[in-house]
Write a protein that holds these residues in place. Structure first.
Motif, PDB file in Angstrom:
ATOM      1  N   ILE A 182      15.528   6.073  -2.760  1.00 51.67           N
ATOM      2  CA  ILE A 182      14.160   6.294  -2.301  1.00 51.67           C
ATOM      3  C   ILE A 182      13.215   6.497  -3.477  1.00 51.67           C
ATOM      4  CG2 ILE A 182      12.657   7.928  -1.075  1.00 51.67           C
ATOM      5  CD1 ILE A 182      14.978   8.349   0.883  1.00 51.67           C
ATOM      6  N   THR A 183      13.694   7.203  -4.507  1.00 51.99           N
ATOM      7  CA  THR A 183      12.854   7.491  -5.664  1.00 51.99           C
ATOM      8  C   THR A 183      12.868   6.374  -6.702  1.00 51.99           C
ATOM      9  OG1 THR A 183      14.689   8.732  -6.684  1.00 51.99           O
ATOM     10  CG2 THR A 183      13.074   9.982  -5.397  1.00 51.99           C
ATOM     11  N   GLY A 184      13.493   5.233  -6.355  1.00 51.95           N
ATOM     12  CA  GLY A 184      13.450   4.082  -7.241  1.00 51.95           C
ATOM     13  C   GLY A 184      14.405   4.140  -8.402  1.00 51.95           C
ATOM     14  N   GLN A 185      15.400   5.015  -8.363  1.00 53.62           N
ATOM     15  CA  GLN A 185      16.341   5.144  -9.461  1.00 53.62           C
ATOM     16  C   GLN A 185      17.636   4.384  -9.218  1.00 53.62           C
ATOM     17  OE1 GLN A 185      16.229   9.332 -11.234  1.00 53.62           O
ATOM     18  NE2 GLN A 185      15.242   9.626  -9.252  1.00 53.62           N
ATOM     19  N   ARG A 186      17.654   3.602  -8.160  1.00 55.05           N
ATOM     20  CA  ARG A 186      18.773   2.717  -7.865  1.00 55.05           C
ATOM     21  C   ARG A 186      18.226   1.379  -7.426  1.00 55.05           C
ATOM     22  NH1 ARG A 186      21.295   6.172  -9.984  1.00 55.05           N
ATOM     23  NH2 ARG A 186      23.090   7.337  -9.197  1.00 55.05           N
ATOM     24  N   ASP A 187      18.857   0.295  -7.886  1.00 52.57           N
ATOM     25  CA  ASP A 187      18.561  -1.031  -7.366  1.00 52.57           C
ATOM     26  C   ASP A 187      19.526  -1.267  -6.211  1.00 52.57           C
ATOM     27  OD1 ASP A 187      18.257  -3.732  -6.817  1.00 52.57           O
ATOM     28  OD2 ASP A 187      17.872  -4.247  -8.906  1.00 52.57           O
ATOM     29  N   ARG A 227       5.018   5.294  -5.090  1.00 51.64           N
ATOM     30  CA  ARG A 227       5.286   5.252  -6.525  1.00 51.64           C
ATOM     31  C   ARG A 227       4.382   6.216  -7.275  1.00 51.64           C
ATOM     32  NH1 ARG A 227       4.912   0.265  -7.094  1.00 51.64           N
ATOM     33  NH2 ARG A 227       2.728   0.108  -7.713  1.00 51.64           N
ATOM     34  N   ASN A 228       3.110   6.243  -6.908  1.00 52.93           N
ATOM     35  CA  ASN A 228       2.177   7.148  -7.583  1.00 52.93           C
ATOM     36  C   ASN A 228       2.519   8.607  -7.318  1.00 52.93           C
ATOM     37  OD1 ASN A 228       0.706   5.043  -8.690  1.00 52.93           O
ATOM     38  ND2 ASN A 228      -0.718   4.923  -6.960  1.00 52.93           N
ATOM     39  N   LEU A 229       2.924   8.915  -6.103  1.00 53.57           N
ATOM     40  CA  LEU A 229       3.311  10.286  -5.784  1.00 53.57           C
ATOM     41  C   LEU A 229       4.558  10.702  -6.559  1.00 53.57           C
ATOM     42  CD1 LEU A 229       2.726  10.372  -1.919  1.00 53.57           C
ATOM     43  CD2 LEU A 229       1.418  11.607  -3.673  1.00 53.57           C
ATOM     44  N   LEU A 230       5.515   9.787  -6.669  1.00 49.25           N
ATOM     45  CA  LEU A 230       6.739  10.094  -7.408  1.00 49.25           C
ATOM     46  C   LEU A 230       6.441  10.283  -8.889  1.00 49.25           C
ATOM     47  CD1 LEU A 230       9.236   7.646  -5.672  1.00 49.25           C
ATOM     48  CD2 LEU A 230       9.304  10.138  -5.581  1.00 49.25           C
ATOM     49  N   LEU A 231       5.579   9.428  -9.441  1.00 49.36           N
ATOM     50  CA  LEU A 231       5.208   9.578 -10.850  1.00 49.36           C
ATOM     51  C   LEU A 231       4.533  10.923 -11.082  1.00 49.36           C
ATOM     52  CD1 LEU A 231       3.879   5.999 -11.685  1.00 49.36           C
ATOM     53  CD2 LEU A 231       5.978   7.059 -12.538  1.00 49.36           C
ATOM     54  N   ARG A 232       3.698  11.320 -10.158  1.00 50.78           N
ATOM     55  CA  ARG A 232       3.025  12.609 -10.278  1.00 50.78           C
ATOM     56  C   ARG A 232       4.029  13.754 -10.207  1.00 50.78           C
ATOM     57  NH1 ARG A 232      -0.485  15.677 -12.726  1.00 50.78           N
ATOM     58  NH2 ARG A 232      -1.329  17.341 -11.439  1.00 50.78           N
ATOM     59  N   PHE A 233       5.006  13.641  -9.279  1.00 50.97           N
ATOM     60  CA  PHE A 233       6.024  14.689  -9.156  1.00 50.97           C
ATOM     61  C   PHE A 233       6.845  14.812 -10.428  1.00 50.97           C
ATOM     62  CE2 PHE A 233      10.520  15.618  -8.308  1.00 50.97           C
ATOM     63  CZ  PHE A 233      10.405  16.943  -7.919  1.00 50.97           C
ATOM     64  N   PHE A 234       7.297  13.675 -10.969  1.00 48.42           N
ATOM     65  CA  PHE A 234       8.116  13.713 -12.178  1.00 48.42           C
ATOM     66  C   PHE A 234       7.315  14.245 -13.363  1.00 48.42           C
ATOM     67  CE2 PHE A 234      10.767  10.278 -10.060  1.00 48.42           C
ATOM     68  CZ  PHE A 234      11.826  11.122  -9.805  1.00 48.42           C
ATOM     69  N   MET A 286       0.829  -1.203   0.000  1.00 49.49           N
ATOM     70  CA  MET A 286       0.000   0.000   0.000  1.00 49.49           C
ATOM     71  C   MET A 286       0.864   1.253   0.000  1.00 49.49           C
ATOM     72  SD  MET A 286      -3.115   1.312   0.177  1.00 49.49           S
ATOM     73  CE  MET A 286      -3.952   2.784   0.717  1.00 49.49           C
ATOM     74  N   LEU A 287       1.804   1.311   0.970  1.00 49.48           N
ATOM     75  CA  LEU A 287       2.677   2.473   1.049  1.00 49.48           C
ATOM     76  C   LEU A 287       3.590   2.560  -0.168  1.00 49.48           C
ATOM     77  CD1 LEU A 287       3.655   2.545   4.828  1.00 49.48           C
ATOM     78  CD2 LEU A 287       2.164   4.130   3.607  1.00 49.48           C
ATOM     79  N   THR A 288       4.079   1.386  -0.631  1.00 49.84           N
ATOM     80  CA  THR A 288       4.947   1.384  -1.796  1.00 49.84           C
ATOM     81  C   THR A 288       4.201   1.887  -3.021  1.00 49.84           C
ATOM     82  OG1 THR A 288       6.232  -0.460  -0.917  1.00 49.84           O
ATOM     83  CG2 THR A 288       6.387  -0.047  -3.271  1.00 49.84           C
ATOM     84  N   SER A 289       2.967   1.429  -3.196  1.00 46.98           N
ATOM     85  CA  SER A 289       2.163   1.869  -4.330  1.00 46.98           C
ATOM     86  C   SER A 289       1.863   3.365  -4.235  1.00 46.98           C
ATOM     87  CB  SER A 289       0.859   1.075  -4.371  1.00 46.98           C
ATOM     88  OG  SER A 289       0.040   1.524  -5.421  1.00 46.98           O
ATOM     89  N   LEU A 290       1.540   3.836  -3.046  1.00 45.95           N
ATOM     90  CA  LEU A 290       1.259   5.257  -2.854  1.00 45.95           C
ATOM     91  C   LEU A 290       2.492   6.091  -3.156  1.00 45.95           C
ATOM     92  CD1 LEU A 290      -0.588   7.551  -1.925  1.00 45.95           C
ATOM     93  CD2 LEU A 290       0.133   7.069   0.433  1.00 45.95           C
TER      94      LEU A 290
END
Length: 222
Positions: free
Chosen positions: A170-175, A7-14, A1-5
């Motif tokens: 944090i923003t998912g740009q690193r594995d 991700r959606n917030l980051l997509l919106r920001f970008f 839930m938190l991960t999905s939220l």
């Protein structure tokens, strides 16, 4: 839930940063790279062959401006009208007419075999969609190159560098998992190879940064 939220917030920001907040894009990019963002993107240029070049996702136009400075003005494609206006002003300031097209990478509005090279610096995930790769392969001449800068990072272990790398994670740009860098590299090369490209991976370092450059060549066979 938190991960999905998240991700959606980051997509919106970008999305906002690339559209309504495009005026802030350069400042944000400079902040998260300690001023090296433009040089990271330019790491693609030594691998670009030929004079007929298309940039996908041209953003504010820095790579287009550098190509114009080299005497080989390129065509740029982007979906953001805000980025189109920024790029037009930047390239126009070089004395070249800006050759910009608003469109999607999945449906490139160009003739087959029209380009010697296609470049993309820090592209969104659309770049690896099968439709995008098929479109790129179609507009490349046999032997032409798709040159991608998928990621870059600061070298060194200072507090600021660690903080920026943490932000990327944090923003998912690193594995951040075990062998994360190798897993990311394998993912890119496998997707490109599956689209019938011959793939090379280059690491470009300058003592301060490490930039990954992917060179995917369209084979000369049909």
């Amino acid at each position: 839930m938190l991960t999905s939220l998240r991700r959606n917030l980051l997509l919106r920001f970008f999305h906002l940063l690339y559209h309504q907040l495009a005026w802030a894009y350069d400042a944000v990019s400079a902040a998260v790279s300690l001023g090296r963002w433009q040089d990271w993107g330019a790491a693609a240029l030594p691998f670009v062959n030929g004079a007929s070049v298309l940039e996908l996702g041209h953003g504010p136009g820095h790579l287009l401006a550098r190509l114009a400075d080299e005497g080989r003005p390129a065509i740029g494609l982007d979906l953001s009208p805000q980025m189109g206006r920024l790029a037009a002003r930047r390239v126009g300031g070089r004395g070249f007419p800006a050759r910009l097209v608003r469109g999607r990478g999945q449906a490139l509005p160009f003739a087959a075999a029209a380009f010697d090279a296609v470049i993309a610096a820090f592209p969104a995930p659309y770049i690896l969609e099968p439709a995008t790769l098929a479109a790129i392969r179609r507009v490349l001449r046999p032997g032409g190159r798709l040159v991608i800068v998928p990621q870059a990072g600061l070298m060194g272990g200072g507090v600021l560098v660690r903080a920026i790398e943490r932000l990327y994670a944090i923003t998912g740009q690193r594995d951040t998992g075990q062998n994360g860098a190798d897993k990311t590299r394998d993912y890119w090369t496998e997707r490109l190879a599956a689209a019938d490209f011959d793939v090379e991976v280059w690491d470009v370092e300058d003592g301060h940064s490490a930039v990954t450059v992917l060179v995917a060549t369209r084979p000369t066979h049909p």
